[in-house]
Design a protein around this motif. Structure first.
Motif, PDB file in Angstrom:
ATOM      1  N   GLU A 256      53.369  49.113  38.107  1.00  0.00           N
ATOM      2  CA  GLU A 256      52.803  49.219  37.233  1.00  0.00           C
ATOM      3  C   GLU A 256      51.625  48.711  37.990  1.00  0.00           C
ATOM      4  N   PHE A 257      51.837  47.659  38.924  1.00  0.00           N
ATOM      5  CA  PHE A 257      50.866  47.145  39.463  1.00  0.00           C
ATOM      6  C   PHE A 257      49.536  48.035  39.728  1.00  0.00           C
ATOM      7  N   ILE A 258      49.882  49.064  40.961  1.00  0.00           N
ATOM      8  CA  ILE A 258      48.244  49.726  41.589  1.00  0.00           C
ATOM      9  C   ILE A 258      48.101  50.294  40.300  1.00  0.00           C
ATOM     10  N   HIS A 259      48.730  50.654  39.408  1.00  0.00           N
ATOM     11  CA  HIS A 259      48.665  52.227  38.672  1.00  0.00           C
ATOM     12  C   HIS A 259      47.423  52.095  36.882  1.00  0.00           C
ATOM     13  N   ASP A 260      47.980  50.322  37.332  1.00  0.00           N
ATOM     14  CA  ASP A 260      47.331  49.864  35.739  1.00  0.00           C
ATOM     15  C   ASP A 260      45.751  49.189  36.563  1.00  0.00           C
ATOM     16  N   LEU A 261      45.414  48.408  37.450  1.00  0.00           N
ATOM     17  CA  LEU A 261      44.188  48.712  38.128  1.00  0.00           C
ATOM     18  C   LEU A 261      43.117  50.079  38.182  1.00  0.00           C
ATOM     19  N   HIS A 262      43.533  50.785  38.788  1.00  0.00           N
ATOM     20  CA  HIS A 262      42.695  51.987  38.905  1.00  0.00           C
ATOM     21  C   HIS A 262      42.645  52.996  37.449  1.00  0.00           C
ATOM     22  N   ASP A 263      43.926  52.145  36.312  1.00  0.00           N
ATOM     23  CA  ASP A 263      43.829  52.857  34.729  1.00  0.00           C
ATOM     24  C   ASP A 263      42.365  52.434  34.241  1.00  0.00           C
ATOM     25  N   ASN A 264      41.246  53.670  34.369  1.00  0.00           N
ATOM     26  CA  ASN A 264      40.211  53.191  33.688  1.00  0.00           C
ATOM     27  C   ASN A 264      39.107  54.067  34.641  1.00  0.00           C
ATOM     28  N   ASN A 265      37.478  53.722  34.307  1.00  0.00           N
ATOM     29  CA  ASN A 265      36.745  54.455  34.464  1.00  0.00           C
ATOM     30  C   ASN A 265      35.768  53.700  35.782  1.00  0.00           C
ATOM     31  N   GLU A 266      36.253  52.506  36.513  1.00  0.00           N
ATOM     32  CA  GLU A 266      35.339  51.725  37.249  1.00  0.00           C
ATOM     33  C   GLU A 266      35.588  52.309  38.368  1.00  0.00           C
ATOM     34  N   LYS A 267      34.230  51.645  38.870  1.00  0.00           N
ATOM     35  CA  LYS A 267      34.733  51.939  40.831  1.00  0.00           C
ATOM     36  C   LYS A 267      35.423  51.229  41.695  1.00  0.00           C
ATOM     37  N   ILE A 268      36.909  51.687  41.802  1.00  0.00           N
ATOM     38  CA  ILE A 268      37.216  50.782  41.773  1.00  0.00           C
ATOM     39  C   ILE A 268      38.564  52.102  43.588  1.00  0.00           C
ATOM     40  N   VAL A 269      38.797  50.538  44.251  1.00  0.00           N
ATOM     41  CA  VAL A 269      40.346  52.012  45.479  1.00  0.00           C
ATOM     42  C   VAL A 269      40.781  50.770  45.971  1.00  0.00           C
ATOM     43  N   ILE A 270      41.701  51.096  46.476  1.00  0.00           N
ATOM     44  CA  ILE A 270      42.223  50.461  46.912  1.00  0.00           C
ATOM     45  C   ILE A 270      43.082  50.894  47.758  1.00  0.00           C
ATOM     46  N   SER A 271      43.687  49.843  49.085  1.00  0.00           N
ATOM     47  CA  SER A 271      43.694  50.889  49.477  1.00  0.00           C
ATOM     48  C   SER A 271      45.269  50.244  50.448  1.00  0.00           C
ATOM     49  N   LYS A 272      46.496  50.409  50.157  1.00  0.00           N
ATOM     50  CA  LYS A 272      47.504  49.570  51.002  1.00  0.00           C
ATOM     51  C   LYS A 272      47.952  49.831  52.931  1.00  0.00           C
ATOM     52  N   LYS A 349      26.543  48.444  40.097  1.00  0.00           N
ATOM     53  CA  LYS A 349      25.310  48.872  40.225  1.00  0.00           C
ATOM     54  C   LYS A 349      24.499  47.089  40.067  1.00  0.00           C
ATOM     55  N   THR A 350      25.037  46.376  39.379  1.00  0.00           N
ATOM     56  CA  THR A 350      24.770  45.052  39.850  1.00  0.00           C
ATOM     57  C   THR A 350      25.287  43.725  40.311  1.00  0.00           C
ATOM     58  N   GLU A 351      24.706  42.995  40.860  1.00  0.00           N
ATOM     59  CA  GLU A 351      25.260  42.010  41.174  1.00  0.00           C
ATOM     60  C   GLU A 351      26.023  41.121  39.820  1.00  0.00           C
ATOM     61  N   GLU A 352      25.798  41.099  38.653  1.00  0.00           N
ATOM     62  CA  GLU A 352      26.593  40.478  37.277  1.00  0.00           C
ATOM     63  C   GLU A 352      27.591  41.372  36.856  1.00  0.00           C
ATOM     64  N   GLU A 353      27.343  42.994  36.877  1.00  0.00           N
ATOM     65  CA  GLU A 353      28.455  43.930  36.563  1.00  0.00           C
ATOM     66  C   GLU A 353      29.655  44.079  37.979  1.00  0.00           C
ATOM     67  N   LEU A 354      29.414  43.562  38.865  1.00  0.00           N
ATOM     68  CA  LEU A 354      29.826  42.949  40.052  1.00  0.00           C
ATOM     69  C   LEU A 354      31.344  41.958  39.780  1.00  0.00           C
ATOM     70  N   ASN A 355      30.312  40.382  39.665  1.00  0.00           N
ATOM     71  CA  ASN A 355      31.200  39.333  38.887  1.00  0.00           C
ATOM     72  C   ASN A 355      32.116  39.556  38.171  1.00  0.00           C
ATOM     73  N   GLU A 356      31.365  40.744  36.994  1.00  0.00           N
ATOM     74  CA  GLU A 356      32.289  40.891  35.900  1.00  0.00           C
ATOM     75  C   GLU A 356      33.969  41.833  35.964  1.00  0.00           C
ATOM     76  N   LEU A 357      33.357  43.018  36.847  1.00  0.00           N
ATOM     77  CA  LEU A 357      34.291  44.009  37.723  1.00  0.00           C
ATOM     78  C   LEU A 357      35.945  43.277  37.984  1.00  0.00           C
TER      79      LEU A 357
END
Length: 436
Positions: A256-272, A349-357
């Motif tokens: 469930e690891f990869i699925h769990d990282l993607h289970d949201n509407n955030e801007k996330i890319v995973i490359s294996k 969009k911002t560095e603060e949001e990036l750190n939070e994400l």
């Protein structure tokens, strides 16, 4: 599903239609995009005599299956990995993109005739459907799921067209997994690259048909306004991206690891990234490491003899046991060794949001006993590894904390499938997917 794994055991002629053949040190945003040429047959030149083929595959409802059905998918996926040629670099690329709310509104809301005929019902219906659409847009994402295979011919007899043969073989294996595939053409890849570099833009990708005849370059239409590579993040146009890598796994990894990282509407890319190690090469690696380890144990025993003790550190004896077990398992027919690296890119969009994400995905990973770390000072190289061309420039000899070695059963557990949102334009609203 969980799987016990071995972790860190080792240290270690086409028709050209776009681009210029000479690779250059990136000086512009366009030069940063990691392909040199694109061809009419869908291949990309991504290095000196190195070619990449990219195809999409469909998600399946893996997490809705019963345990025995999951086990069947796992076995078939592991079989797929075991058949990968050892002379290609293989990459699974998944990217969250926004749900298209306009399509949902256009499809689900009542038409004008219905509103005029049943105004009260239409009003209530629009309110209910509107709440579903808002919830979907706020909590879910559409996923782009791709495979890239990169191959470098070793002599004049070799030909990059062998990638098409490899793709046909994988196509059948994906069909066995109930997942349909199709090779991407150059323009489809350009559009996905555009989305990757413009994740917060509302302007759709536009590819002028006369771009070449007018002297233009396709990269001008893909590239953001700027790339600025910092120590721990990248400015890409008007957004900020950070690339992390999987630094370590727990011995019992789950599916469930990869699925769990993607289970949201955030801007996330995973490359294996995976490379199957040839059986002979794998056996030599194990033997070399085992001989080195046994030499260390022998030296320790000699020191112990002088000191009147006979204690061997647990770390050495446990490592010896792992290597001997690995040697035995590699002797079987159904077990292969893979060089694996996983990269996670987060954008805000911002560095603060990036750190939070960043903190969010790191905490999600920790819940699966996985450690994600930032690639400090290597963000340019890391972005190439994330991008969909199966390019990882991290040499295992010098970056042995980035690449690790896994057996088939452990590599197979990190399955890319999750679930499917069933939606058809022109259909009748049936309900909301509770899983997503």
């Amino acid at each position: 599903m969980k799987m016990n794994l071995f972790s860190n055991i080792f240290s270690k002629k086409q028709n050209n239609i776009f681009g210029n053949i000479k690779a250059k040190v990136p000086k512009t945003a366009q030069d940063t995009i990691p392909f040199i040429e694109a061809y009419e047959n869908g291949l990309f030149l991504t290095g000196e005599n190195t070619y990449t083929l990219i195809f999409a595959y469909n998600n399946i409802d893996y997490f809705l299956f019963r345990d025995d059905e999951k086990e069947d998918i796992y076995e078939k996926y592991m079989r797929l990995l075991n058949t990968l040629p050892s002379d290609i670099e293989y990459q699974e690329f998944t990217m969250n993109t926004e749900v298209d709310s306009d399509v949902l509104y256009r499809t689900l809301l009542p038409n004008k005739d219905s509103e005029e005929k049943y105004p009260d019902i239409a009003k209530d219906y629009k309110k209910v459907i509107g709440s579903y659409i808002e919830n979907t847009s706020a909590a879910a994402a559409k996923k782009i799921m791709l495979i890239a295979m990169t191959y470098t011919p070793q002599n004049k007899i070799d030909n990059a067209n062998i990638l098409f043969k490899y793709y046909q073989n994988l196509q059948q294996l994906f069909t066995n997994l109930h997942s349909e595939t199709h090779q991407l053409g150059a323009e489809e890849v350009f559009e996905i690259l555009y989305k990757l570099y413009h994740q917060f833009s509302n302007i759709p990708f536009m590819f002028p048909k006369n771009v070449l005849s007018t002297g233009g370059r396709i990269k001008d239409y893909i590239a953001p306004s700027i790339f600025v590579f910092r120590q721990k993040c990248i400015e890409i146009g008007d957004s900020y991206t950070r690339v992390l890598f999987v630094k370590s796994y727990d011995r019992n990894i789950d599916d469930e690891f990869i699925h769990d990282l993607h289970d949201n509407n955030e801007k996330i890319v995973i490359s294996k990234h995976l490379r199957r190690v040839d059986k002979g090469e794998a056996a030599d690696m194990v033997k070399k490491n085992l001989n080195s380890l046994e030499g260390s144990i022998q030296k320790r025993m000699e020191i112990n003899h002088k000191n009147g003790t006979n204690f061997i550190p647990y770390s050495l004896s446990d490592r010896e046991k792992e290597l001997k077990d690995l040697q035995d398992r590699l002797g079987g027919t159904g077990c292969e060794l893979f060089e694996v690296s996983i990269f996670v890119a987060v954008t805000a969009k911002t560095e603060e949001e990036l750190n939070e994400l960043t903190r969010y995905v790191q905490n999600k990973a920790k819940s699966h006993q996985v450690v994600l770390d930032t690639l400090t000072g290597q963000q340019a190289k890391a972005l190439d590894a994330v991008t969909l061309f199966a390019l990882s420039k991290f040499n295992s000899k010098f970056n042995n904390n980035i690449k690790t070695y896994l057996l088939s059963d452990a590599a197979g557990v990190m399955i890319p499938f999750s679930h499917v949102d069933h939606f058809a334009e022109g259909g009748i609203f049936y309900g909301e997917n509770q899983i997503t």
